[in-house]
Every structure is written in structure tokens, then in C-alpha cells.
Scaffold this motif. Structure first.
Motif, PDB file in Angstrom:
ATOM      1  N   GLY A  68       0.784  -1.233   0.000  1.00  0.00           N
ATOM      2  CA  GLY A  68       0.000   0.000   0.000  1.00  0.00           C
ATOM      3  C   GLY A  68       0.812   1.278   0.000  1.00  0.00           C
ATOM      4  O   GLY A  68       0.240   2.373   0.067  1.00  0.00           O
ATOM      5  N   VAL A  69       2.135   1.180  -0.073  1.00  0.00           N
ATOM      6  CA  VAL A  69       2.976   2.375  -0.177  1.00  0.00           C
ATOM      7  C   VAL A  69       2.819   2.954  -1.581  1.00  0.00           C
ATOM      8  O   VAL A  69       2.901   2.231  -2.575  1.00  0.00           O
ATOM      9  CB  VAL A  69       4.454   2.036   0.103  1.00  0.00           C
ATOM     10  N   LYS A  70       2.576   4.254  -1.668  1.00  0.00           N
ATOM     11  CA  LYS A  70       2.411   4.905  -2.965  1.00  0.00           C
ATOM     12  C   LYS A  70       3.781   5.078  -3.627  1.00  0.00           C
ATOM     13  O   LYS A  70       4.731   5.526  -2.991  1.00  0.00           O
ATOM     14  CB  LYS A  70       1.753   6.276  -2.800  1.00  0.00           C
ATOM     15  N   VAL A  71       3.873   4.741  -4.890  1.00  0.00           N
ATOM     16  CA  VAL A  71       5.110   4.928  -5.649  1.00  0.00           C
ATOM     17  C   VAL A  71       4.806   5.877  -6.801  1.00  0.00           C
ATOM     18  O   VAL A  71       3.998   5.576  -7.675  1.00  0.00           O
ATOM     19  CB  VAL A  71       5.669   3.592  -6.167  1.00  0.00           C
ATOM     20  N   LEU A  72       5.450   7.032  -6.787  1.00  0.00           N
ATOM     21  CA  LEU A  72       5.183   8.102  -7.741  1.00  0.00           C
ATOM     22  C   LEU A  72       6.453   8.472  -8.495  1.00  0.00           C
ATOM     23  O   LEU A  72       7.560   8.246  -8.007  1.00  0.00           O
ATOM     24  CB  LEU A  72       4.666   9.351  -7.009  1.00  0.00           C
ATOM     25  N   ALA A  73       6.285   9.079  -9.655  1.00  0.00           N
ATOM     26  CA  ALA A  73       7.420   9.605 -10.402  1.00  0.00           C
ATOM     27  C   ALA A  73       6.985  10.867 -11.131  1.00  0.00           C
ATOM     28  O   ALA A  73       5.875  10.926 -11.670  1.00  0.00           O
ATOM     29  CB  ALA A  73       7.960   8.579 -11.393  1.00  0.00           C
ATOM     30  N   TYR A  74       7.855  11.868 -11.133  1.00  0.00           N
ATOM     31  CA  TYR A  74       7.616  13.123 -11.863  1.00  0.00           C
ATOM     32  C   TYR A  74       8.871  13.476 -12.640  1.00  0.00           C
ATOM     33  O   TYR A  74       9.987  13.281 -12.154  1.00  0.00           O
ATOM     34  CB  TYR A  74       7.307  14.273 -10.899  1.00  0.00           C
TER      35      TYR A  74
END
Length: 218
Positions: free
Chosen positions: A194-200
Motif C-alpha cells: 500500500g505504499v504509494k510509488v510516484l514519479a515526476y
């Protein structure tokens, strides 16, 4: 984030991981390299680079110049390893970056101690929900921090990992399984927990770096 007194130069060589020799205004000068990675695919002799000139504001600095960015195939790539945290803080504060499921931030702190780790950011929204966010360059890894984020999520925090791509043009981010399999496995475990993994990606100019648009994470 903004840099000052940026000057265009030509990369010549890198005698060690901290120093580059560049040609600037017809002279060869030393520049501090703000990224200790090898960067061999970027720092090639003859590459166009941009350095920040600290003339008049040296303080305790030993070198007048710092290498900030490099051109590769007409793409400008920021090489400042301290920049991802700075642009993330700016984006969280101005609302350009919002942690998924969180409302307006009322508190943001850096270098937050959780367990045996120092997580890059702690935040709290106007409803009292809390999050921990770890920021990574796309070529860097840290298995211990990922495991701490899993534990934090299990105890009630929202938790996330943000990959900051210091250039434009990336379509997708994924772990480097060949060189760091353990980090890839930890990242998959975190996503399943459930850890959010984001990239920008980032808008990059010689004197500017800003978090820009979301990128797919494999």
C-alpha cells in the motif's frame, strides 16, 4: 529552484568524483561536481555543461564553480544530487505536488526520524492525516528506507516514494534489476503493502529546476 550566475562551458575530464575540469571562456577551470555517481554516459569529453559561478559569494567554498547540468542529444539534464529534495519541497509547499488522498498541507518537515531511518519528508494535512515521503533520483536506491515506509504504513501513516527525474522526455520509470535487484524487490513489496510509488519529470533550464509532470512507474 533557481540557480544564479550560470555559465556555459565544455566538459574536459573528471579526475575524481568531486571535481571536473571544464573549458570556460578560453581557460580550463575546476568545477565541483554535485553528483558523486559515475555519470559516464553523460560526462563525456566535449559535452556542453552549465556551471554556477559563485564569484562574490564564496563563503567557505574551495572552488568557484559547481557543475549543474549537461546537454545530451539536445536534452538538458540536471545533475545536482541535492536538487530532488529541494524541488519536491517547493512542489509540496505550492500545491503542485499533492500526496494521494491527502488534503491541504498544514505542516511539512524534512529529515524526519522514523525507526532507524531519516525519511526525507513528513507532512500533515488539514484533517490530521500524516504521511512520510522518501525522494529518490531515478538511478539511486535505498532498501532500508523502503522497508521503514512499509512499517510506517502498517502503523497508520500514509507512505510514499517519489522518483524525481531531472530531465524531460522520460515515459516510464522502473528499477534497475540488473544492478540492484534487492531494491526492485523491496519496491514491489512496498507497492503490494500500500505504499504509494510516484514519479515526476522536471522542467530543466540552465538556471532552473522545477517538478513538472507525472510519469508512469512500472
Amino acid at each position: 529552484m533557481q540557480y544564479q550566475n550560470i555559465r556555459k562551458a565544455i566538459f574536459l575530464e573528471r579526475p575524481n568524483r568531486f571535481i571536473a575540469h571544464v573549458e570556460l571562456g578560453g581557460s580550463v577551470v575546476k568545477a565541483h561536481v554535485k553528483n558523486t555517481g559515475r555519470c559516464r554516459e553523460l560526462l563525456v569529453p566535449g559535452a556542453v555543461v552549465y556551471v554556477e559561478d559563485f564569484e562574490g559569494r564564496m563563503g567557505s567554498r574551495k572552488l568557484q564553480y559547481s557543475l549543474i547540468a549537461v546537454e545530451k542529444q539536445n536534452i538538458l539534464i540536471n545533475m545536482d544530487s541535492q536538487a530532488p529534495n529541494k524541488v519536491t519541497a517547493e512542489a509540496l509547499q505550492n500545491g503542485h505536488l499533492k500526496f494521494p488522498g491527502m488534503d491541504e498541507l498544514v505542516e511539512l518537515r524534512g529529515e524526519y526520524t522514523y525507526g532507524d531511518s531519516r525519511i526525507d519528508f513528513y507532512g500533515k494535512d488539514c484533517c490530521g492525516k500524516e504521511f512520510l515521503l522518501e525522494v529518490k533520483g531515478v538511478t539511486l536506491g535505498g532498501v532500508k528506507h523502503v522497508e521503514e515506509l512499509i512499517r510506517a504504513h502498517e502503523t497508520g501513516f500514509e507512505a510514499g516514494i517519489l522518483f524525481v527525474i531531472q530531465m524531460k522526455g522520460a515515459r516510464r520509470v522502473e528499477p534497475n534489476w540488473r544492478t540492484h535487484e534487492a531494491f526492485g524487490e523491496a519496491l514491489q513489496k512496498a507497492q503490494a503493502a500500500g505504499v504509494k510509488v510516484l514519479a515526476y519529470d522536471c522542467r530543466v533550464e540552465p538556471d532552473l529546476l522545477e517538478l513538472d509532470e507525472p510519469v508512469e512507474v512500472a
